[in-house]
Write a protein that holds these residues in place. Structure first.
Motif, PDB file in Angstrom:
ATOM      1  N   ILE A   3       0.848  -1.186   0.000  1.00  0.00           N
ATOM      2  CA  ILE A   3       0.000   0.000   0.000  1.00  0.00           C
ATOM      3  C   ILE A   3       0.886   1.240   0.000  1.00  0.00           C
ATOM      4  O   ILE A   3       1.844   1.337   0.754  1.00  0.00           O
ATOM      5  N   ASN A   4       0.542   2.179  -0.839  1.00  0.00           N
ATOM      6  CA  ASN A   4       1.289   3.426  -0.959  1.00  0.00           C
ATOM      7  C   ASN A   4       1.010   4.302   0.268  1.00  0.00           C
ATOM      8  O   ASN A   4      -0.108   4.778   0.441  1.00  0.00           O
ATOM      9  N   PHE A  81      -8.195  -5.510  -4.147  1.00  0.00           N
ATOM     10  CA  PHE A  81      -9.511  -5.586  -3.512  1.00  0.00           C
ATOM     11  C   PHE A  81      -9.821  -6.976  -2.972  1.00  0.00           C
ATOM     12  O   PHE A  81     -10.581  -7.123  -2.017  1.00  0.00           O
ATOM     13  N   SER A  82      -9.235  -8.016  -3.542  1.00  0.00           N
ATOM     14  CA  SER A  82      -9.477  -9.373  -3.041  1.00  0.00           C
ATOM     15  C   SER A  82      -8.874  -9.565  -1.644  1.00  0.00           C
ATOM     16  O   SER A  82      -9.192 -10.538  -0.974  1.00  0.00           O
ATOM     17  N   ARG A  83      -8.059  -8.624  -1.194  1.00  0.00           N
ATOM     18  CA  ARG A  83      -7.423  -8.719   0.118  1.00  0.00           C
ATOM     19  C   ARG A  83      -8.018  -7.729   1.126  1.00  0.00           C
ATOM     20  O   ARG A  83      -7.498  -7.538   2.210  1.00  0.00           O
ATOM     21  N   ARG A 113      -2.169   3.386   7.850  1.00  0.00           N
ATOM     22  CA  ARG A 113      -1.315   2.879   8.927  1.00  0.00           C
ATOM     23  C   ARG A 113      -0.878   1.463   8.589  1.00  0.00           C
ATOM     24  O   ARG A 113      -1.717   0.583   8.382  1.00  0.00           O
ATOM     25  N   ALA A 114       0.430   1.280   8.511  1.00  0.00           N
ATOM     26  CA  ALA A 114       0.971  -0.056   8.247  1.00  0.00           C
ATOM     27  C   ALA A 114       0.626  -0.974   9.408  1.00  0.00           C
ATOM     28  O   ALA A 114       0.719  -0.589  10.571  1.00  0.00           O
ATOM     29  N   MET A 115       0.217  -2.206   9.061  1.00  0.00           N
ATOM     30  CA  MET A 115      -0.118  -3.205  10.074  1.00  0.00           C
ATOM     31  C   MET A 115       0.399  -4.540   9.584  1.00  0.00           C
ATOM     32  O   MET A 115      -0.193  -5.142   8.688  1.00  0.00           O
ATOM     33  N   GLY A 116       1.512  -4.985  10.139  1.00  0.00           N
ATOM     34  CA  GLY A 116       2.127  -6.218   9.664  1.00  0.00           C
ATOM     35  C   GLY A 116       2.505  -6.037   8.212  1.00  0.00           C
ATOM     36  O   GLY A 116       3.104  -5.045   7.825  1.00  0.00           O
ATOM     37  N   GLY A 117       2.088  -6.960   7.372  1.00  0.00           N
ATOM     38  CA  GLY A 117       2.364  -6.836   5.948  1.00  0.00           C
ATOM     39  C   GLY A 117       1.284  -6.081   5.201  1.00  0.00           C
ATOM     40  O   GLY A 117       1.372  -5.894   3.998  1.00  0.00           O
ATOM     41  N   LEU A 147      -9.155  -2.794   6.062  1.00  0.00           N
ATOM     42  CA  LEU A 147      -7.877  -3.460   6.295  1.00  0.00           C
ATOM     43  C   LEU A 147      -7.515  -4.168   5.003  1.00  0.00           C
ATOM     44  O   LEU A 147      -8.300  -4.957   4.483  1.00  0.00           O
ATOM     45  N   VAL A 148      -6.336  -3.838   4.487  1.00  0.00           N
ATOM     46  CA  VAL A 148      -5.831  -4.527   3.307  1.00  0.00           C
ATOM     47  C   VAL A 148      -4.800  -5.518   3.819  1.00  0.00           C
ATOM     48  O   VAL A 148      -3.742  -5.124   4.328  1.00  0.00           O
ATOM     49  N   ARG A 149      -5.151  -6.801   3.740  1.00  0.00           N
ATOM     50  CA  ARG A 149      -4.273  -7.853   4.247  1.00  0.00           C
ATOM     51  C   ARG A 149      -3.016  -7.956   3.380  1.00  0.00           C
ATOM     52  O   ARG A 149      -3.083  -7.842   2.164  1.00  0.00           O
ATOM     53  N   GLY A 150      -1.904  -8.166   4.038  1.00  0.00           N
ATOM     54  CA  GLY A 150      -0.657  -8.360   3.318  1.00  0.00           C
ATOM     55  C   GLY A 150      -0.561  -9.767   2.758  1.00  0.00           C
ATOM     56  O   GLY A 150      -1.414 -10.630   3.023  1.00  0.00           O
ATOM     57  N   GLU A 151       0.453 -10.005   1.964  1.00  0.00           N
ATOM     58  CA  GLU A 151       0.689 -11.356   1.404  1.00  0.00           C
ATOM     59  C   GLU A 151       0.830 -12.357   2.539  1.00  0.00           C
ATOM     60  O   GLU A 151       1.443 -12.075   3.563  1.00  0.00           O
ATOM     61  N   GLY A 152       0.221 -13.514   2.376  1.00  0.00           N
ATOM     62  CA  GLY A 152       0.329 -14.578   3.384  1.00  0.00           C
ATOM     63  C   GLY A 152      -0.571 -14.380   4.590  1.00  0.00           C
ATOM     64  O   GLY A 152      -0.487 -15.150   5.539  1.00  0.00           O
TER      65      GLY A 152
END
Length: 153
Positions: A3-4, A81-83, A113-117, A147-152
């Motif tokens: 995310i930018n 968007f799938s995340r 705000r960054a949250m994990g990945g 919340l945009v989930r990171g990879e994994g």
């Protein structure tokens, strides 16, 4: 893609106009199980002092999500968007939405705000009714967190 973080502070201008129709209000009211006669019967709405059918309070989400789409579709945002998981939604109404309103929404990215990945993104949509001439009347302010989930994740 991440995310930018420079999204924070970005605004997206009002795009297409949403014309609020009586049948749209009735359909939405049925879908959300809103049963007040002012959502269905013009005479009932006018009997309460309104100029036409009154939309249920959450009807504003239709216009807000159209504004949110500008952010989601912005290739610079980095949002898959799938995340996306919808985390929160709040409404502040300045006046009811009526059949016959012509609505537009400006979108503002208030926080990233960054949250994990991943990241939590907070947006605010300012919804206005177009008035005669070039005027705009505030109708609702919606605040949303995704919340945009990171990879994994």
């Amino acid at each position: 893609m991440t995310i930018n973080p420079d999204l924070q502070g970005r605004s997206y201008p009002a795009a297409e106009v949403y014309d609020v129709g009586r049948e749209k209000i009735r359909e939405f009211a049925r879908a959300v199980k809103a049963t007040h006669p002012a959502h269905f019967d013009v005479d009932a709405a006018k009997g309460l002092g309104h100029r036409d059918l009154v939309a249920p309070p959450t009807f504003a989400i239709i216009i807000a999500q159209r504004a949110d789409a500008q952010l989601i579709e912005d290739p610079e945002a980095g949002i898959d968007f799938s995340r996306v998981v919808h985390a929160d939604q709040r409404f502040t109404h300045h006046r009811p939405i009526f059949a016959g309103d012509r609505l537009v929404a400006e979108l503002h990215v208030d926080g990233v705000r960054a949250m994990g990945g991943g990241a939590m993104i907070t947006t605010r949509a300012e919804i206005f009714a177009l008035t005669d001439g070039d005027g705009r009347e505030p109708v609702s302010t919606t605040k949303s967190s995704i919340l945009v989930r990171g990879e994994g994740q």
